[in-house]
Design a protein around this motif. Structure first.
Motif, mmCIF file in Angstrom:
data_model
loop_
_atom_site.group_PDB
_atom_site.id
_atom_site.type_symbol
_atom_site.label_atom_id
_atom_site.label_comp_id
_atom_site.label_asym_id
_atom_site.label_seq_id
_atom_site.Cartn_x
_atom_site.Cartn_y
_atom_site.Cartn_z
ATOM 1 N N ASN A 129 -37.619 -12.076 -4.320
ATOM 2 C CA ASN A 129 -37.687 -13.515 -4.075
ATOM 3 C C ASN A 129 -36.908 -13.967 -2.851
ATOM 4 O O ASN A 129 -37.297 -14.937 -2.202
ATOM 5 C CB ASN A 129 -37.159 -14.275 -5.302
ATOM 6 N N THR A 174 -43.744 -12.845 -8.331
ATOM 7 C CA THR A 174 -44.827 -12.237 -9.123
ATOM 8 C C THR A 174 -46.176 -12.898 -8.809
ATOM 9 O O THR A 174 -47.215 -12.300 -9.038
ATOM 10 C CB THR A 174 -44.567 -12.335 -10.636
ATOM 11 N N ASN A 175 -46.146 -14.125 -8.308
ATOM 12 C CA ASN A 175 -47.394 -14.749 -7.878
ATOM 13 C C ASN A 175 -47.781 -14.346 -6.459
ATOM 14 O O ASN A 175 -48.951 -14.292 -6.118
ATOM 15 C CB ASN A 175 -47.277 -16.277 -7.933
ATOM 16 N N CYS A 205 -46.747 -11.465 -4.744
ATOM 17 C CA CYS A 205 -46.778 -10.057 -4.362
ATOM 18 C C CYS A 205 -48.214 -9.559 -4.232
ATOM 19 O O CYS A 205 -49.121 -10.039 -4.903
ATOM 20 C CB CYS A 205 -45.970 -9.204 -5.351
ATOM 21 N N ILE A 248 -42.618 -6.830 -5.002
ATOM 22 C CA ILE A 248 -41.566 -6.920 -6.022
ATOM 23 C C ILE A 248 -40.346 -6.108 -5.557
ATOM 24 O O ILE A 248 -40.489 -5.069 -4.913
ATOM 25 C CB ILE A 248 -42.072 -6.352 -7.362
ATOM 26 N N TYR A 308 -35.705 -4.462 -9.439
ATOM 27 C CA TYR A 308 -36.324 -4.960 -10.658
ATOM 28 C C TYR A 308 -37.089 -3.828 -11.350
ATOM 29 O O TYR A 308 -37.021 -3.657 -12.571
ATOM 30 C CB TYR A 308 -37.261 -6.122 -10.322
ATOM 31 N N GLU A 327 -44.807 -2.953 -14.322
ATOM 32 C CA GLU A 327 -44.578 -3.594 -13.022
ATOM 33 C C GLU A 327 -44.611 -2.583 -11.882
ATOM 34 O O GLU A 327 -44.927 -2.929 -10.744
ATOM 35 C CB GLU A 327 -43.240 -4.329 -13.011
ATOM 36 N N ALA A 383 -47.902 -2.306 -10.164
ATOM 37 C CA ALA A 383 -48.106 -3.360 -9.167
ATOM 38 C C ALA A 383 -47.306 -3.057 -7.904
ATOM 39 O O ALA A 383 -47.826 -3.144 -6.790
ATOM 40 C CB ALA A 383 -47.686 -4.707 -9.750
ATOM 41 N N ASP A 389 -49.141 -2.406 -4.422
ATOM 42 C CA ASP A 389 -48.933 -3.364 -3.337
ATOM 43 C C ASP A 389 -48.391 -2.665 -2.101
ATOM 44 O O ASP A 389 -48.805 -2.942 -0.976
ATOM 45 C CB ASP A 389 -47.954 -4.466 -3.777
ATOM 46 N N ARG A 448 -54.585 -14.190 -10.996
ATOM 47 C CA ARG A 448 -53.286 -14.662 -11.469
ATOM 48 C C ARG A 448 -53.226 -16.191 -11.528
ATOM 49 O O ARG A 448 -53.676 -16.861 -10.595
ATOM 50 C CB ARG A 448 -52.171 -14.161 -10.536
#
Length: 842
Positions: A137, A150-151, A153, A172, A176, A195, A198, A202, A358
């Motif tokens: 973030n 999370t929106n 990435c 991300i 984390y 996660e 993702a 990504d 999403r």
DNA sequence: TGCTCACGCGCG
DNA sequence: AAAGCGCGCGTGAGCA
């Protein structure tokens, strides 16, 4: 030097301008971290390639990084470096948003970030990377002024960093991932948590795209406002200008289109379209229509209405909007229903949804920031909630910007859809919009006297229970202790009264927990909830003062871009969750068309189980649907063999007992296993020991090996692509849990089957065949009594027509009819194979 | 006062 | 390594 561009003004959120200037001017000298003692590598410089392709930007140095003096070498760094292909290492430069370790690894403050910004920016300007990969973030907020990694990435955003323009890839944060991991993956194809799929995906996509990135373009405010003309209706020639523009646009291939209205729905007395905007290439026109400050005469308005209608009917290109159901519903109500299918439309929201489902990522503002690096919202000061009261010029400016960006966004996303081979799915998505809108407009008839009757009945019932609660001894004690009345609606109160005050053994406040408690207060709370649910969720929203019912008809909205599974959703009020079982069901009497009209419900029978057969192609399951093998009955027997205690002394030879246990086997064992439940869950469902459930499940997978195979294949594909794809073509993107991964194809296949049938019926352009309600496996119609048989024949045939090559089992439809939505009697049951509609038996 | 969050519960 | 999922809405609680 400008340290950040104006359109990222929100980057500065929280800090006043003078403070920002101060921090930017004095940098480290005024940084709160400057005086920190004990750091081994304060103000750590960027490291790695001098002219990198990729600039890796993390949050801040941690303990390990401070010790080594190199970015991302600690635990999180290892998570990341593990997934960076070796050949890239020489092309990467490393840095953090803040270059000194904050005490105790706390999040950096805004002051620290801004003090560090000039030096990081200088480094980026000098090293000129093609892309910045921002982890977590903090870099995301640093780059675009937004939170919500999370929106964000997995996307790419054009950004300006001082003099340098490049692409920003939010990903991300590896720390984390490291925290969420349940095990350390031993090779690159293993993932320690959902996660991480993702994260890895990504990262891989970001690296893969580096060599064919387009030129990044960051839109400025001037670019955004360019070419937007506004017409108030107060000047001579205004009407001619609008008519001219409509004439000009009528043969343009792609026209951005947008209404601003004074309400969300077009049904109320005062519902009005305030302004309209059209956009084509360099010219955008926004004009007033019914806005309070519009200068039109009555005859002007009539002329405009005719011209807009004509445009909607005759425009030869495609009108593109953001949230097509909205513009279609208003167009239909204001200019006539015939406009709904007259021209071609496009929907940039639907495109976005198909590309990435999403939630909370599909607003025009979000997407304009993603594709054009511009914060559209910051350009307008309109009060979206009351546009009619707002200044007309301001509203039109806003309207024009929207129409312009609908078009630009549509073009960008069309390319993306083509690149990813998503056209077919987008076409299905687009097709269901007019279909759903016409169902919304048709609405559901409400019998006002019945609503009134139920309102009085349930209000009285509620008062009675409340009276009993007041007299209850425990509630009295509660009152003395807490100095206020016990509220059955408050989970705090319920929990306190039962578990603290009365010292009842247990926990939890839901029905399952309270139903085991003998104390009368628990019974009263459950009774109160039941009545209150009826009243507040199903009765009150139909009262006139709720404002949902117009002329005896309620128009629930269908959401087609909200769910994670391509199902529709329903709201305002939700028509898809009306009680159907037990005493609560009686509120369905409120839905009653009256006269000779009948409600006709057509349900696909067992559609989800059939979807499992389609997805898995398991021979035994497929055969079951062709031959009528009773899976659930068979498994009731098998469970009873493994766990005789399950029957509690009963026998499956008894017809009624068998029926009950067949149902239990279906829900507790067969379906649960289809959907990925484990032994613990199955054991709990059936009230049998977990070890026995484990044996049963093993036997189950021996019987249906290809279902288990399908689960495993889904997982493999998900890991290699980063999304789950159904036969329908719908994709759900990481992170997706194991069970979500199984469920998504089932629900989306179900959705495409019913929406496709609904669209075919709707496109017949016969108002009787336009459903009034859609509930996932059910289309409900309202028909004149004497036309029921004739229409049902057409409806059933259309619902049972096999229109996808992957359908490998017959479909079934069950039809029931009633005067209201409560008293429904079965009319018949039909299957596609018996009607000769296919599919071909494998 | 308006917002988000968790919970409960209705449907599929 | 283990794993039921998908919705919307009313309610209270906590926070600004």
């Amino acid at each position: 030097m400008a340290f950040f561009p104006e359109n990222f003004g929100s980057v500065a959120s929280g800090l006043p301008k003078h403070r920002l200037d101060f921090l930017h001017r004095h940098e480290c000298q005024v940084c709160p971290l400057y005086k920190q003692v004990g750091l081994q590598h304060p103000q750590m410089p960027a490291s790695g390639a001098e002219r990198p392709l990729v600039y890796i930007l993390a949050e801040a140095p941690g303990a390990e990084e401070d010790k080594e003096g190199v970015q991302l070498v600690g635990k999180a760094g290892q998570v990341l470096r593990f997934r960076i292909p070796g050949r890239w290492l020489s092309k990467i430069r490393w840095n953090n948003v803040i270059r000194s370790r904050p005490p105790g690894n706390r999040e950096p403050t805004e002051e620290e970030i801004e003090a560090c910004r000039p030096s990081v920016q200088r480094d980026i300007e000098t090293s000129k990377p093609k892309a910045i990969f921002g982890f977590g973030n903090v870099p995301l907020h640093w780059a675009i002024g937004k939170n919500g990694i999370t929106n964000w990435c997995g996307r790419r955003i054009p950004i300006r960093v001082g003099e340098h323009v490049c692409w920003f890839f939010p990903i991300i944060h590896p720390s984390y991932i490291s925290r969420m991991r349940r095990f350390q993956p031993s090779h690159i194809d293993a993932y320690g948590c959902d996660e991480e799929v993702a994260f890895a995906h990504d990262l891989r996509r970001a690296f893969e795209s580096i060599n064919n990135l387009p030129e990044p373009v960051v839109h400025t405010e001037d670019m955004a406002r360019e070419g937007i003309e506004i017409i108030t209706g107060r000047n001579r020639g205004d009407l001619a200008r609008v008519l001219d523009f409509l004439h000009f646009a009528i043969d343009k291939k792609l026209v951005g289109f947008d209404y601003e209205t004074n309400a969300i729905r077009p049904y109320g007395e005062n519902a009005k379209i305030l302004t309209v905007a059209l956009s084509h290439r360099e010219s955008t026109l926004a004009f007033a229509l019914h806005h309070r400050e519009a200068g039109w005469s009555a005859s002007d308005k009539a002329a405009l209405g005719t011209a807009i209608h004509q445009f909607l009917m005759e425009h030869r290109g495609r009108k593109v909007v953001h949230q097509l159901p909205f513009e279609l519903e208003w167009s239909a109500q204001c200019f006539g229903q015939e406009v709904v299918r007259a021209g071609r439309w496009g929907c940039s929201l639907s495109q976005a949804y198909i590309l990435d489902e999403r939630p909370n990522t599909n607003s025009l503002d979000f997407l304009c920031l993603q594709y054009f690096g511009i914060n559209l919202k910051a350009l307008s000061q309109v009060n979206v909630k009351n546009l009619d009261a707002d200044n007309l010029e301001e509203v039109m400016g806003y309207n024009g910007l929207d129409a312009k960006y609908h078009r630009l966004l549509y073009i960008e996303q069309s390319l993306r859809i083509k690149d990813e081979g998503r056209q077919k799915v987008y076409q299905h998505q687009l097709r269901r919009i007019p279909t759903m809108v016409l169902t919304q407009i048709k609405g559901v008839p409400v019998d006002i006297p019945t609503v009134d009757y139920f309102y009085r009945k349930y209000t009285k019932l509620l008062a009675k229970v409340e009276g009993k609660i007041k007299q209850n001894k425990a509630a009295e004690r509660f009152r003395k202790l807490k100095k206020y009345d016990f509220r059955p609606s408050s989970l705090h109160d319920v929990s306190f009264a039962l578990y603290k005050m009365l010292k009842i053994y247990g926990s939890g406040t839901n029905e399952a927990a309270l139903s085991h408690i003998k104390h009368p207060l628990a019974k009263l709370v459950l009774r109160w909830r039941k009545i209150n649910k009826q009243l507040s969720t199903y009765i009150k929203p139909l009262l006139p003062e709720a404002g949902n019912v117009y002329n005896g008809v309620v128009h629930p909205t269908y959401g087609v871009t909200h769910t994670r599974s391509w199902r529709t959703s329903s709201s305002d009020p939700n028509i898809q969750n009306q009680p159907k079982h037990g005493d609560s069901k009686e509120v369905r009497r409120q839905i009653r068309p009256g006269g000779d009209l009948r409600i006709v419900a057509c349900d696909y029978s067992g559609i989800q189980a059939r979807n499992v057969a389609m997805e898995s192609r398991d021979p035994r399951l497929v055969k079951a649907f062709w031959d009528g093998y009773d899976i659930h009955g068979d498994w009731a027997h098998r469970i009873a063999r493994h766990a005789p205690q399950w029957l509690k002394g009963g026998t499956l030879k008894d017809k009624d007992t068998f029926k009950i246990y067949r149902q239990k086997a279906k829900n507790g064992m067969v379906f649960a296993s289809f959907f990925g439940a484990g032994a613990a869950t199955v054991g709990r469902h059936l009230s049998i020991p977990e070890e026995i459930a484990r044996d049963l499940i093993e036997e189950f997978w021996d019987s249906f090996p290809k279902i288990k195979n399908w689960h495993l294949t889904l997982k493999e594909n998900y890991h290699s692509t980063g999304y789950v794809e159904a036969l329908s073509g719908f994709r759900r993107h990481a992170p997706v849990s194991y069970n979500e991964m199984i469920n998504t194809p089932i629900q989306s296949d179900e959705a495409i089957i019913i929406c496709d049938a609904m669209a075919r019926l709707s496109e017949k352009d016969d108002p009787r065949l336009q459903p009034n309600i859609e509930v996932h496996d059910d289309l409900t119609f309202i028909l004149p009594k004497h036309e029921v048989d004739k229409c049902v024949e057409i409806i059933v045939k259309e619902m049972l027509t096999i229109s996808f090559p992957w359908i490998n089992v017959p479909l079934g439809v069950e039809v029931s009819v009633g005067k209201d939505w409560y008293d429904m009697e079965k009319l018949g049951e039909f299957t596609s194979d018996k009607l000769g509609l296919g599919p071909v038996r494998p």
